[in-house]
Design an enzyme around this catalytic site. Sequence first.
Site, PDB file in Angstrom:
ATOM      1  N   LYS A   9       0.729  -1.189  -0.044  1.00 45.27           N
ATOM      2  CA  LYS A   9       0.087   0.059  -0.043  1.00 45.27           C
ATOM      3  C   LYS A   9       0.754   1.214  -0.084  1.00 45.27           C
ATOM      4  O   LYS A   9       2.083   1.305   0.399  1.00 45.27           O
ATOM      5  CB  LYS A   9      -0.890  -0.132   1.176  1.00 45.27           C
ATOM      6  N   TYR A  49     -12.800  -3.108  -3.109  1.00 51.83           N
ATOM      7  CA  TYR A  49     -13.144  -2.965  -2.081  1.00 51.83           C
ATOM      8  C   TYR A  49     -14.796  -2.839  -1.760  1.00 51.83           C
ATOM      9  O   TYR A  49     -15.327  -2.111  -0.956  1.00 51.83           O
ATOM     10  CB  TYR A  49     -12.496  -1.575  -1.202  1.00 51.83           C
ATOM     11  N   ASN A 112      -2.185   0.274   6.577  1.00 54.53           N
ATOM     12  CA  ASN A 112      -1.789  -0.901   7.615  1.00 54.53           C
ATOM     13  C   ASN A 112      -0.916  -1.867   6.428  1.00 54.53           C
ATOM     14  O   ASN A 112      -1.038  -3.107   6.577  1.00 54.53           O
ATOM     15  CB  ASN A 112      -2.863  -1.591   7.800  1.00 54.53           C
ATOM     16  N   HIS A 115      -1.988  -5.163   1.394  1.00 59.94           N
ATOM     17  CA  HIS A 115      -3.363  -5.925   1.159  1.00 59.94           C
ATOM     18  C   HIS A 115      -2.886  -7.313   1.027  1.00 59.94           C
ATOM     19  O   HIS A 115      -1.938  -7.702   0.340  1.00 59.94           O
ATOM     20  CB  HIS A 115      -4.102  -5.376   0.076  1.00 59.94           C
ATOM     21  N   GLU A 126      -8.988 -12.004  -7.445  1.00 61.88           N
ATOM     22  CA  GLU A 126      -8.202 -10.494  -7.266  1.00 61.88           C
ATOM     23  C   GLU A 126      -7.096 -10.736  -8.235  1.00 61.88           C
ATOM     24  O   GLU A 126      -6.468  -9.622  -8.855  1.00 61.88           O
ATOM     25  CB  GLU A 126      -7.635 -10.479  -5.726  1.00 61.88           C
TER      26      GLU A 126
END
Length: 132
Positions: A9, A49, A112, A115, A126
């Site tokens: 990220k 998402y 965080n 992913h 994905e």
Amino acid sequence: MEKTLIIFKPDCMEKRCVGEVIRRFESEGFGICDSKMMTLPRDLLREHYAHLIHLPFFGGILDFMSLRPVVLMVFEGENIVERVRELLGPTDSTAAPKGTVRGDLGTDKMRNVVHASDSPENAAAEIERFFS
Ligand code: ADP
């Protein structure tokens, strides 16, 4: 051999800890099978998402995830989906134990680090979404 999709990220890119996360995955015996770098388009992120669309921070996630180019990788290994999620720790970095990726390198609930797919079925969808 099971596969999982990893997205490093924007906070991980900015902090330059991509290598540290790869090192942790490789020392578990996981291998890289594909990789690329791109700025994630908002339409793709909306799809990725979609399970969070009803939540107040949905727009914030799209803004955050499209902030800068990110690295995407497909890793493979035995039972990798579950094992990578264990290595990451929970979504909230402030609640993640030391020794986990998010506990050591994360900032908060949104920033965080990484992913990772949450089931083999979602991993397949994905990987198709981001690598086809
Ligand atoms: P995970 O990435 O751990 O599977 P989710 O699928 O629930 O977690 O959420 C996707 C992403 O949305 C999280 O990784 C995080 O970046 C962001 N997020 C989740 N919950 C929150 C929250 N309460 N506030 C801000 N961002 C959040």
